[in-house]
Motif scaffolding. Structure first.
Motif, PDB file in Angstrom:
ATOM      1  N   GLY A  31      -1.267   9.393   7.988  1.00  0.00           N
ATOM      2  CA  GLY A  31      -0.797  10.690   7.528  1.00  0.00           C
ATOM      3  C   GLY A  31      -0.027  11.452   8.575  1.00  0.00           C
ATOM      4  N   TRP A  32       0.382  10.776   9.661  1.00  0.00           N
ATOM      5  CA  TRP A  32       1.152  11.426  10.719  1.00  0.00           C
ATOM      6  C   TRP A  32       2.626  11.570  10.345  1.00  0.00           C
ATOM      7  CZ3 TRP A  32      -1.169   7.962  15.159  1.00  0.00           C
ATOM      8  CH2 TRP A  32      -2.499   8.339  15.355  1.00  0.00           C
ATOM      9  N   THR A  33       3.048  10.838   9.331  1.00  0.00           N
ATOM     10  CA  THR A  33       4.412  10.923   8.829  1.00  0.00           C
ATOM     11  C   THR A  33       4.349  11.250   7.341  1.00  0.00           C
ATOM     12  OG1 THR A  33       4.539   8.592   8.184  1.00  0.00           O
ATOM     13  CG2 THR A  33       5.082   9.112  10.477  1.00  0.00           C
ATOM     14  N   GLU A  34       5.491  11.377   6.716  1.00  0.00           N
ATOM     15  CA  GLU A  34       5.545  11.636   5.274  1.00  0.00           C
ATOM     16  C   GLU A  34       6.042  10.402   4.525  1.00  0.00           C
ATOM     17  OE1 GLU A  34       7.863  15.132   4.634  1.00  0.00           O
ATOM     18  OE2 GLU A  34       6.448  16.446   5.680  1.00  0.00           O
ATOM     19  N   GLY A  35       5.857   9.220   5.135  1.00  0.00           N
ATOM     20  CA  GLY A  35       6.398   8.006   4.545  1.00  0.00           C
ATOM     21  C   GLY A  35       5.508   7.313   3.533  1.00  0.00           C
ATOM     22  N   LEU A  36       4.262   7.755   3.357  1.00  0.00           N
ATOM     23  CA  LEU A  36       3.350   7.093   2.429  1.00  0.00           C
ATOM     24  C   LEU A  36       3.733   7.444   0.996  1.00  0.00           C
ATOM     25  CD1 LEU A  36       0.857   5.245   2.566  1.00  0.00           C
ATOM     26  CD2 LEU A  36      -0.567   7.294   2.500  1.00  0.00           C
ATOM     27  N   VAL A  37       3.989   6.407   0.175  1.00  0.00           N
ATOM     28  CA  VAL A  37       4.491   6.629  -1.180  1.00  0.00           C
ATOM     29  C   VAL A  37       3.564   7.526  -1.993  1.00  0.00           C
ATOM     30  CG1 VAL A  37       5.002   5.494  -3.375  1.00  0.00           C
ATOM     31  CG2 VAL A  37       5.836   4.501  -1.235  1.00  0.00           C
ATOM     32  N   GLU A  96     -10.204  10.367  13.608  1.00  0.00           N
ATOM     33  CA  GLU A  96      -9.609  10.886  14.836  1.00  0.00           C
ATOM     34  C   GLU A  96     -10.691  11.648  15.579  1.00  0.00           C
ATOM     35  OE1 GLU A  96      -5.349  12.254  14.747  1.00  0.00           O
ATOM     36  OE2 GLU A  96      -5.765  12.409  12.591  1.00  0.00           O
ATOM     37  N   GLY A  97     -11.021  11.216  16.762  1.00  0.00           N
ATOM     38  CA  GLY A  97     -12.146  11.803  17.484  1.00  0.00           C
ATOM     39  C   GLY A  97     -13.443  11.187  16.986  1.00  0.00           C
ATOM     40  N   GLY A  98     -14.478  12.019  16.854  1.00  0.00           N
ATOM     41  CA  GLY A  98     -15.756  11.517  16.366  1.00  0.00           C
ATOM     42  C   GLY A  98     -16.892  11.630  17.349  1.00  0.00           C
ATOM     43  N   GLY A  99     -16.592  11.918  18.610  1.00  0.00           N
ATOM     44  CA  GLY A  99     -17.669  12.118  19.573  1.00  0.00           C
ATOM     45  C   GLY A  99     -17.938  10.898  20.428  1.00  0.00           C
ATOM     46  N   LEU A 150       0.824  -1.215   0.000  1.00  0.00           N
ATOM     47  CA  LEU A 150       0.000   0.000   0.000  1.00  0.00           C
ATOM     48  C   LEU A 150       0.856   1.261   0.000  1.00  0.00           C
ATOM     49  CD1 LEU A 150      -2.624  -1.128   2.660  1.00  0.00           C
ATOM     50  CD2 LEU A 150      -2.783  -1.341   0.175  1.00  0.00           C
ATOM     51  N   GLY A 151       2.166   1.082  -0.032  1.00  0.00           N
ATOM     52  CA  GLY A 151       3.063   2.228  -0.034  1.00  0.00           C
ATOM     53  C   GLY A 151       3.396   2.743   1.343  1.00  0.00           C
ATOM     54  N   ALA A 152       3.160   1.926   2.382  1.00  0.00           N
ATOM     55  CA  ALA A 152       3.379   2.359   3.764  1.00  0.00           C
ATOM     56  C   ALA A 152       4.382   1.445   4.457  1.00  0.00           C
ATOM     57  CB  ALA A 152       2.066   2.365   4.533  1.00  0.00           C
ATOM     58  N   ASP A 153       4.976   1.966   5.517  1.00  0.00           N
ATOM     59  CA  ASP A 153       5.857   1.178   6.372  1.00  0.00           C
ATOM     60  C   ASP A 153       5.229   0.888   7.721  1.00  0.00           C
ATOM     61  OD1 ASP A 153       8.020   1.002   4.545  1.00  0.00           O
ATOM     62  OD2 ASP A 153       8.695   3.016   5.112  1.00  0.00           O
ATOM     63  N   CYS A 154       4.248   1.691   8.113  1.00  0.00           N
ATOM     64  CA  CYS A 154       3.687   1.560   9.450  1.00  0.00           C
ATOM     65  C   CYS A 154       2.305   2.214   9.504  1.00  0.00           C
ATOM     66  CB  CYS A 154       4.613   2.210  10.487  1.00  0.00           C
ATOM     67  SG  CYS A 154       4.932   3.971  10.158  1.00  0.00           S
ATOM     68  N   PHE A 155       1.638   2.012  10.630  1.00  0.00           N
ATOM     69  CA  PHE A 155       0.315   2.594  10.860  1.00  0.00           C
ATOM     70  C   PHE A 155       0.350   4.117  10.732  1.00  0.00           C
ATOM     71  CE2 PHE A 155      -2.489   4.624  13.988  1.00  0.00           C
ATOM     72  CZ  PHE A 155      -3.734   4.167  13.577  1.00  0.00           C
ATOM     73  N   GLU A 156       1.402   4.734  11.260  1.00  0.00           N
ATOM     74  CA  GLU A 156       1.519   6.185  11.229  1.00  0.00           C
ATOM     75  C   GLU A 156       1.533   6.724   9.800  1.00  0.00           C
ATOM     76  OE1 GLU A 156       2.615   4.787  15.172  1.00  0.00           O
ATOM     77  OE2 GLU A 156       3.221   4.169  13.160  1.00  0.00           O
ATOM     78  N   ASP A 157       2.123   5.958   8.865  1.00  0.00           N
ATOM     79  CA  ASP A 157       2.102   6.363   7.458  1.00  0.00           C
ATOM     80  C   ASP A 157       0.670   6.410   6.930  1.00  0.00           C
ATOM     81  OD1 ASP A 157       4.841   6.513   7.447  1.00  0.00           O
ATOM     82  OD2 ASP A 157       5.148   4.605   6.403  1.00  0.00           O
TER      83      ASP A 157
END
Length: 295
Positions: A28-34, A83-86, A18-25
């Motif tokens: 969108g918390w990192t810039e690692g998503l291809v 993130e959040g949602g109530g 999927l172009g990611a290395d981890c959950f954070e990718d």
């Protein structure tokens, strides 16, 4: 460091596909998503955002390929980040069927349920969440974007001939029958909730709609009829087939937006969806009820 959990579909070998290395990718918390630099924000709501971005190896607008595919094919995916949602929505997702530990997990579970009943949906590829004792504060759902489809109304506008309308009405009957059997409720649909395949279903296709990953006993296509797919995930699950009255309410709501549908076309949809096996007099009464509601 946050503890996270990720689940991948059978045809996705690893996050790198999927172009990611981890959950954070994925979040969108990192810039690692291809595909991140080409991401497009499509929609957002309370506590969530829906993004569109390419898989590794997908050509850009100029046709240039800047990286190799990594195991999940090429094309575009949708990433829905929560993130959040109530508090109230979180309690509902945690304790109402299907009980889920995150908003993304709930949509994943509902997609799986629909597909088990033969209802075509966008293909779920991955789901991830931050681990929490009761309910995750952040989660993500990845689905494959459908190709070669049109919204229901646009499909009809471009194909006004009687043959195509007859084929679509039969396909809608099959689609709604499976949807009602899935027991998802409350079920509020509009024509925008449904898309229809534009390719000839009798020909081989690379369309994502016909490459549905889960191994189910029921076919997710409609033979030589147009492919019909649900793109809005219903909010809940009752574990029981919708009763005829509830089914007719859903059909009336959708039918009210379909201008020019003939009585014969409405009957084809109704018969395939919920009237098959009923006595003729009862079928006529139910058909009249829906026709009057749509007029």
């Amino acid at each position: 460091m946050k503890t996270t959990a990720i689940r991948l579909a059978p045809d996705v070998p690893d996050l790198a596909g999927l172009g990611a290395d981890c959950f954070e990718d994925l979040m969108g918390w990192t810039e690692g998503l291809v595909g991140g630099p080409r991401a497009e924000l499509l929609e957002e709501g309370p506590g969530w955002k829906l993004w569109r971005l390419p898989l590794p190896g997908t050509p850009d607008e100029a046709g240039k390929v800047t990286e190799r595919p990594r195991g999940a094919g090429t094309g575009w995916i949708r990433i829905k980040r929560f993130e959040g949602g109530g508090f109230r929505r979180a309690v509902g997702a945690r304790f109402r069927e299907p009980r889920s530990s995150s908003f993304a997990g709930r949509e994943w579970n509902l997609l799986c349920r629909l597909r088990e009943e033969g209802v075509p949906t966008p293909e779920p590829l991955a789901v991830g969440e931050v681990s929490a004792p009761l309910f995750s504060p952040a989660s993500v759902l990845v689905t494959r974007e459908l190709e070669d489809v049109q919204p229901l109304v646009a499909w009809l506008e471009e194909r006004p001939d009687a043959r195509n309308r007859a084929r679509l009405s039969r396909a809608l009957g099959v689609f709604f029958r499976r949807l009602f059997q899935a027991g998802v409720s409350p079920l509020t649909l509009t024509p925008g909730s449904i898309v229809v395949g534009t390719e000839d279903p009798s020909e081989p296709s690379d369309c994502a709609l016909v490459q549905l990953a889960p191994k189910t006993e029921k076919e997710l296509r409609f033979g030589d009829l147009p492919d019909v797919c649900l793109v809005d995930v219903p909010p809940g699950l009752n574990q029981a087939e919708l009763e005829t009255g509830e089914a007719l309410g859903v059909l009336s709501e959708v039918g009210a937006h379909l201008q020019g549908a003939s009585a014969r076309e409405r009957h084809r949809v109704l018969f395939g969806a919920c009237l098959r096996g009923l006595p003729r007099d009862e079928r006529r009464k139910l058909l009249a009820r829906v026709s009057n509601a749509a007029s």
